[in-house]
Design a protein around this motif. Structure first.
Motif, PDB file in Angstrom:
ATOM      1  N   TYR A 106       0.882  -1.189  -0.166  1.00  0.00           N
ATOM      2  CA  TYR A 106       0.077  -0.055  -0.096  1.00  0.00           C
ATOM      3  C   TYR A 106       0.635   1.325   0.125  1.00  0.00           C
ATOM      4  O   TYR A 106       1.763   1.186   0.447  1.00  0.00           O
ATOM      5  CB  TYR A 106      -1.161  -0.071   1.312  1.00  0.00           C
ATOM      6  CG  TYR A 106      -1.810   1.305   1.447  1.00  0.00           C
ATOM      7  CD1 TYR A 106      -3.002   1.312   0.904  1.00  0.00           C
ATOM      8  CD2 TYR A 106      -1.295   2.268   2.237  1.00  0.00           C
ATOM      9  CE1 TYR A 106      -3.742   2.501   1.351  1.00  0.00           C
ATOM     10  CE2 TYR A 106      -1.812   3.565   2.455  1.00  0.00           C
ATOM     11  CZ  TYR A 106      -3.209   3.516   2.124  1.00  0.00           C
ATOM     12  OH  TYR A 106      -3.934   4.711   1.959  1.00  0.00           O
ATOM     13  N   ASN A 107       0.527   2.009  -0.704  1.00  0.00           N
ATOM     14  CA  ASN A 107       1.027   3.531  -0.616  1.00  0.00           C
ATOM     15  C   ASN A 107       0.186   4.488  -1.219  1.00  0.00           C
ATOM     16  O   ASN A 107      -1.034   4.162  -1.669  1.00  0.00           O
ATOM     17  CB  ASN A 107       2.466   3.496  -1.519  1.00  0.00           C
ATOM     18  CG  ASN A 107       2.468   3.100  -2.905  1.00  0.00           C
ATOM     19  OD1 ASN A 107       1.348   3.384  -3.604  1.00  0.00           O
ATOM     20  ND2 ASN A 107       3.629   2.478  -3.383  1.00  0.00           N
ATOM     21  N   ASP A 108       0.426   5.706  -1.474  1.00  0.00           N
ATOM     22  CA  ASP A 108      -0.430   6.908  -1.749  1.00  0.00           C
ATOM     23  C   ASP A 108      -0.840   6.716  -3.257  1.00  0.00           C
ATOM     24  O   ASP A 108      -1.883   7.070  -3.694  1.00  0.00           O
ATOM     25  CB  ASP A 108       0.240   8.193  -1.700  1.00  0.00           C
ATOM     26  CG  ASP A 108       0.678   8.711  -0.295  1.00  0.00           C
ATOM     27  OD1 ASP A 108      -0.108   8.204   0.541  1.00  0.00           O
ATOM     28  OD2 ASP A 108       1.555   9.591   0.064  1.00  0.00           O
TER      29      ASP A 108
ATOM     30  N   LYS B 233       3.086   8.943  10.539  1.00  0.00           N
ATOM     31  CA  LYS B 233       3.452   7.722   9.794  1.00  0.00           C
ATOM     32  C   LYS B 233       2.910   6.568  10.334  1.00  0.00           C
ATOM     33  O   LYS B 233       3.432   6.028  11.408  1.00  0.00           O
ATOM     34  CB  LYS B 233       4.757   7.925   9.536  1.00  0.00           C
ATOM     35  CG  LYS B 233       5.348   8.958   8.729  1.00  0.00           C
ATOM     36  CD  LYS B 233       6.765   9.035   8.500  1.00  0.00           C
ATOM     37  CE  LYS B 233       7.047  10.316   7.676  1.00  0.00           C
ATOM     38  NZ  LYS B 233       8.655  10.244   7.299  1.00  0.00           N
TER      39      LYS B 233
ATOM     40  N   SER C  88       2.615   2.315   9.137  1.00  0.00           N
ATOM     41  CA  SER C  88       2.469   1.328   8.201  1.00  0.00           C
ATOM     42  C   SER C  88       1.130   0.298   8.288  1.00  0.00           C
ATOM     43  O   SER C  88       0.860   0.034   9.191  1.00  0.00           O
ATOM     44  CB  SER C  88       3.532   0.486   8.545  1.00  0.00           C
ATOM     45  OG  SER C  88       3.632  -0.767   7.909  1.00  0.00           O
TER      46      SER C  88
END
Length: 365
Positions: free
Chosen positions: A18-20, A120, A122
């Motif tokens: 998962y990321n932006d 932040k 995860s």
């Protein structure tokens, strides 16, 4: 056991990707875990044999929202509405299991997404912590987990000091499980954690801890008082009454072990990331109140459930701390070992929530 581990592993791997740019990927574990819940046989999860059929059967007879609102006091109206939606889709109980888990996971992921704007976190870490601490329990105490996930989502607005939106979501959670009213105390915890003057904050912290101690000591009196005020549903008040269940009089060491590792990571995070001291302070208050509620098992074996709303908040804040690069790999690995051991001891060995072995006629296992 292995169906859980397989789906857990796939979900964690996907979450690590998962990321932006790939926000949509969060849908995959959400659906996988909801399908695992939906495909299970009746009896996988203690409460599937207690009240689920009654909710689904009643909802199947409802013709409109008015029937939901005017339902007997036994029914939590929010949860009954979910049953109505499920019954409109299919007449098989599995669709209800699926929708319940989908609601729980959706609110948890929304809370994660909103909090990740400020800290932040995860998603992989959050998924590990949630799956091994709460997922199997969500197959049992379904009404309360719906309420807990909504409270978690509401908390993300409380962090932003959006009091009205927080209050509205708190109201929604109340209609899933009336014990959710205890989570209104989160307002006090967030207020104290934002106080700049250390002396005032310390004094108020001691007052909160003192009140928590007295609440545990006079648990029976307070429960009766809230029952008279009709704050809790009568069946909840009766179920959590002193000596209602056999097996009382013992505080489970497994949750205490998890609490210790949470406190340790909390301390290490604070030591290296003092700029996030307000978050840590709020986490300390939430986790401490939850730890106090574990001792309610001395009165009633299930009374600790009242404090699980705080534990859900603690899980998310713990994930923030555990995601930090300031926490080294050895500390992270040790934390994961404790969490996985908790899952194995609690759900496999002791078979709490009665979710193992996993069976499914639909899947042929």
């Amino acid at each position: 056991m292995f169906p859980y581990l397989i789906v857990f592993t796939v979900s964690i791997i996907v979450c690590c990707l998962y990321n932006d740019r790939r926000k949509w990927i969060i849908i995959i574990p959400c659906l996988l875990l909801s399908l695992l819940a939906g495909f299970r046989d009746k009896g996988i999860g203690t409460d599937t044999l207690v009240y689920i059929d009654r909710y689904f059967s009643y909802a199947s007879q409802c013709k409109n929202i008015s029937d939901i609102i005017n339902a007997d006091a036994f029914y939590d109206k929010g949860f009954l509405l979910l049953a109505l939606i499920a019954s409109l889709i299919d007449n098989e109980i599995g669709i209800f299991y699926f929708i319940i888990e989908l609601v729980i996971l959706t609110f948890c992921f929304l809370a994660y997404y909103r909090l990740s704007k400020y800290y932040k976190i995860s998603l992989g870490v959050f998924m590990i912590v949630f799956l091994f601490l709460e997922y199997n329990y969500s197959l049992n105490a379904m009404r309360q987990l719906c309420a807990m996930s909504i409270v978690l989502f509401a908390f993300s607005y409380l962090i932003e000091k959006k009091w009205l939106i927080f209050s509205l979501w708190e109201l929604v959670s109340y209609f899933f499980h009336s014990s959710a009213i205890i989570s209104l105390s989160l307002v006090v915890f967030v207020y104290i954690s934002n106080i700049e003057k250390s002396n005032k904050r310390i004094i108020l912290t001691f007052i909160i801890i003192g009140v928590a101690f007295l609440a545990v000591a006079f648990y029976s009196i307070l429960l009766n008082y809230f029952a008279v005020l009709d704050v809790f549903k009568s069946d909840y008040a009766e179920r959590y009454q002193v000596n209602y269940y056999e097996g009382r009089g013992r505080v489970a060491f497994a949750p205490l072990g998890v609490s210790l590792i949470i406190y340790l990571i909390m301390y290490l995070f604070f030591k290296h990331c003092k700029e996030n001291s307000k978050l840590v302070y709020c986490h300390f208050l939430v986790q401490t109140i939850y730890t106090f509620t574990l001792f309610l098992s001395l009165y009633n074996v299930y009374a600790y459930r009242i404090g699980l709303y705080f534990f859900m908040i603690s899980i998310l804040l713990f994930s923030v701390e555990l995601s930090s690069k300031r926490i080294n790999n050895i500390e992270k690995i040790c934390s994961f070992i404790v969490i996985v051991f908790y899952w194995f001891f609690n759900y496999v060995i002791n078979n709490n929530s009665e979710t193992i072995p996993y069976t499914s006629k639909i899947l042929g296992i």
